[in-house]
Design a protein around this motif. Structure first.
Motif, short mmCIF file in Angstrom:
data_model
loop_
_atom_site.label_atom_id
_atom_site.label_comp_id
_atom_site.label_asym_id
_atom_site.label_seq_id
_atom_site.Cartn_x
_atom_site.Cartn_y
_atom_site.Cartn_z
N THR A 46 0.85 -1.19 0.00
CA THR A 46 0.00 0.00 0.00
C THR A 46 0.88 1.24 0.00
O THR A 46 1.92 1.28 0.67
CB THR A 46 -0.93 0.02 1.22
OG1 THR A 46 -0.13 -0.01 2.43
CG2 THR A 46 -1.86 -1.18 1.23
N GLY A 47 0.47 2.26 -0.74
CA GLY A 47 1.21 3.50 -0.79
C GLY A 47 0.29 4.68 -0.48
O GLY A 47 -0.83 4.75 -1.00
N LYS A 52 4.85 7.06 1.90
CA LYS A 52 5.28 5.85 2.58
C LYS A 52 4.64 4.61 1.97
O LYS A 52 3.50 4.64 1.52
CB LYS A 52 4.95 5.93 4.07
CG LYS A 52 5.76 6.98 4.82
CD LYS A 52 5.46 6.94 6.31
CE LYS A 52 6.32 7.97 7.05
NZ LYS A 52 6.06 7.95 8.51
N ILE A 53 5.40 3.51 1.98
CA ILE A 53 4.92 2.22 1.50
C ILE A 53 4.92 1.24 2.66
O ILE A 53 5.87 1.19 3.46
CB ILE A 53 5.82 1.67 0.36
CG1 ILE A 53 5.75 2.58 -0.86
CG2 ILE A 53 5.40 0.25 -0.03
CD1 ILE A 53 6.65 2.14 -2.00
N ARG A 54 3.86 0.46 2.76
CA ARG A 54 3.76 -0.60 3.76
C ARG A 54 3.48 -1.91 3.03
O ARG A 54 2.63 -1.97 2.13
CB ARG A 54 2.65 -0.30 4.77
CG ARG A 54 2.89 0.94 5.59
CD ARG A 54 1.69 1.33 6.43
NE ARG A 54 1.46 0.41 7.54
CZ ARG A 54 1.99 0.54 8.75
NH1 ARG A 54 2.78 1.58 9.01
NH2 ARG A 54 1.72 -0.31 9.70
N VAL A 55 4.19 -2.95 3.42
CA VAL A 55 4.05 -4.28 2.82
C VAL A 55 3.51 -5.23 3.88
O VAL A 55 4.04 -5.30 5.00
CB VAL A 55 5.39 -4.80 2.26
CG1 VAL A 55 5.25 -6.24 1.78
CG2 VAL A 55 5.86 -3.91 1.11
N GLU A 79 1.48 4.91 -8.19
CA GLU A 79 1.28 3.53 -8.63
C GLU A 79 2.28 2.60 -7.96
O GLU A 79 3.40 3.01 -7.61
CB GLU A 79 1.42 3.42 -10.16
CG GLU A 79 0.35 4.15 -10.94
CD GLU A 79 0.52 3.99 -12.44
OE1 GLU A 79 1.54 3.41 -12.87
OE2 GLU A 79 -0.37 4.42 -13.20
N LEU A 80 1.85 1.35 -7.79
CA LEU A 80 2.70 0.28 -7.26
C LEU A 80 2.51 -0.96 -8.13
O LEU A 80 1.43 -1.19 -8.67
CB LEU A 80 2.32 -0.06 -5.82
CG LEU A 80 2.58 0.99 -4.74
CD1 LEU A 80 1.92 0.55 -3.43
CD2 LEU A 80 4.07 1.21 -4.53
N GLN A 81 3.55 -1.76 -8.25
CA GLN A 81 3.45 -3.02 -8.98
C GLN A 81 4.54 -3.98 -8.52
O GLN A 81 5.70 -3.59 -8.38
CB GLN A 81 3.57 -2.80 -10.49
CG GLN A 81 3.41 -4.08 -11.31
CD GLN A 81 3.56 -3.86 -12.80
OE1 GLN A 81 3.54 -2.73 -13.28
NE2 GLN A 81 3.73 -4.94 -13.56
N ALA A 93 7.92 -2.15 -7.46
CA ALA A 93 8.15 -0.89 -8.16
C ALA A 93 7.16 0.15 -7.69
O ALA A 93 6.01 -0.16 -7.36
CB ALA A 93 8.02 -1.09 -9.67
N SER A 94 7.59 1.41 -7.66
CA SER A 94 6.73 2.51 -7.22
C SER A 94 7.02 3.75 -8.05
O SER A 94 8.11 3.93 -8.58
CB SER A 94 6.95 2.81 -5.72
OG SER A 94 8.28 3.27 -5.49
N LEU A 95 6.00 4.60 -8.14
CA LEU A 95 6.12 5.88 -8.84
C LEU A 95 5.50 6.96 -7.97
O LEU A 95 4.36 6.82 -7.51
CB LEU A 95 5.40 5.82 -10.20
CG LEU A 95 5.41 7.11 -11.02
CD1 LEU A 95 6.82 7.48 -11.44
CD2 LEU A 95 4.50 6.98 -12.24
N GLY A 96 6.26 8.03 -7.75
CA GLY A 96 5.79 9.12 -6.90
C GLY A 96 5.35 10.33 -7.71
O GLY A 96 5.64 10.45 -8.90
N ILE A 97 4.64 11.23 -7.04
CA ILE A 97 4.12 12.42 -7.69
C ILE A 97 5.25 13.31 -8.19
O ILE A 97 5.07 14.10 -9.13
CB ILE A 97 3.20 13.21 -6.72
CG1 ILE A 97 2.45 14.33 -7.45
CG2 ILE A 97 4.01 13.76 -5.57
CD1 ILE A 97 1.48 13.86 -8.48
N GLU A 98 6.44 13.18 -7.60
CA GLU A 98 7.58 13.98 -8.06
C GLU A 98 8.14 13.48 -9.38
O GLU A 98 9.03 14.11 -9.96
CB GLU A 98 8.67 13.99 -6.98
CG GLU A 98 9.51 12.71 -6.89
CD GLU A 98 8.81 11.58 -6.16
OE1 GLU A 98 9.42 10.52 -5.99
OE2 GLU A 98 7.64 11.77 -5.75
N GLY A 99 7.63 12.33 -9.86
CA GLY A 99 8.04 11.81 -11.16
C GLY A 99 9.15 10.80 -11.12
O GLY A 99 9.66 10.39 -12.17
#
Length: 368
Positions: A46-47, A52-55, A79-81, A93-99
């Motif tokens: 979850t992001g 922050k990301i929690r697994v 997004e997360l994958q 993998a993750s993508l943040g709003i900062e690009g």
């Protein structure tokens, strides 16, 4: 009227409806923006908008427990994958709003709470891709006038790290170290998609930026994250697309074809068995791209390679607003591919196409 028809026409009573129960609370201190399960469904990431990301892991007793929690981005996570479970150790993998796109590798030997927050792959933290492929020779017979191509753009930057941020961007507020990180110096990335082929051990990464630029990388050595090489780069903005106004809400999505092989109808039409496919959302428009063999010119010598071309697109006016999300269904053994979109107007559209996918044709609805 038969009893069966009466039962089908009448809604079930409240006691017969399926019920849902909360199996775990995410524990974030802010809104959750992205959620992703792994291929087996026993891990969930979850992001939140605080970066922050929690697994969470599902244990043998059926309970979900927190595995790791770390600050991955300086802003909200878009997004997360997960990569397939056949890749070891697990990669998220993750993508943040900062690009910034980041790839996190798990250290199974680390204590809970530190499994993803540090780089566990050999080599440098920051990886640099192989040089971009030479300019395509568009005049060859195998590549007649591919649309929407802009190879005169400089390649995105893939040599940035958390320890050496650019001067024009704020430094990250976390010490977490991804195994791989990249950003686009021209325009921030807004969507990504990963595809891994177990038979060839090749991983493909597609990144879509806010200016409509689609960049695709490939890596045939998943154990070495420095092996990413530029496969192709093009613009997904069509000549008839409207300009985006200042401050206007935007929507961009890219998703790979999840099927390991091309559908049967496309194979019969001559589409290569190892061809790639992806669907791209750019505001209200949805387009499907596929790869085919092309000839690249390098120092006057033709070199065979792959390049993307526009295979199909949804006709203008089908969607009454921004397309929020898109999905490409698996199971193309039926002989055709199926797509579905979620639109701002509140409608979900789906459809299929059984025509040869190497032909570029406008579609009245969702199809490929």
């Amino acid at each position: 009227m038969s009893k069966a028809s009466m039962f089908l026409n009448d809604p079930p009573v409240i006691d017969d409806r399926p019920s849902f129960e909360t199996i775990v609370k995410h524990g974030h201190q802010d809104l959750v923006q992205a959620v992703a399960f792994n291929g087996h469904g026993d891990r969930c990431a979850t992001g939140s908008v605080d970066g922050k990301i929690r697994v969470f892991n599902r244990h043998k007793d059926g309970h979900w427990r927190l595995c790791d929690n770390w600050g991955a981005h300086t802003g909200e996570i878009l997004e997360l994958q997960w990569l397939p479970t056949t890749v070891y150790p697990n990669l998220l993998a993750s993508l943040g709003i900062e690009g910034r796109f980041k790839l996190w590798a798990e250290d199974p030997q680390a204590a809970p709470g530190r499994r993803f927050s540090e780089s566990t792959r050999a080599g440098s933290l920051v990886t640099t891709p192989s040089p971009r492929p030479p300019t395509l020779n568009h005049t060859t017979a195998s590549n007649p006038d591919p649309p929407h191509r802009t190879h005169n753009l400089p390649p995105p930057s893939l040599n940035l790290s958390a320890d050496n941020p650019p001067n024009n961007s704020p430094p990250p507020t976390t010490s977490a170290k991804p195994a791989f990180e990249t950003r686009n110096a021209r325009s921030p990335y807004r969507s990504f998609s990963l595809k891994h082929l177990d038979d060839t051990r090749t991983t493909y990464l597609a990144l879509l930026s806010a200016d409509g630029g689609l960049t695709v990388y490939e890596n045939d050595r998943v154990e070495n994250l420095a092996a990413f090489a530029l496969l192709d780069e093009l613009s997904v903005v069509g000549p008839g697309d409207r300009d985006v106004g200042r401050g206007e809400e935007t929507s961009f999505r890219v998703r790979f074809d999840p099927n390991p092989e091309v559908c049967y109808t496309a194979l019969r039409a001559g589409v290569p068995a190892d061809g790639l496919g992806c669907v791209v959302v750019c505001m209200e428009r949805v387009r499907v791209y596929r790869t085919r063999d092309m000839v690249r010119s390098s120092l006057g010598v033709g070199v065979a390679g792959k390049g993307f071309y526009l295979a199909a697109e949804v006709a203008a006016g089908v969607h009454g607003g921004l397309v929020r999300d898109v999905a490409w269904a698996g199971g193309n053994v039926r002989g055709y591919d199926v797509l579905a979109t979620a639109c701002q107007d509140g409608f979900v559209a789906s459809g299929h196409r059984s025509r040869p996918s190497h032909e570029r044709r406008p579609c009245p609805g969702l199809s490929v």
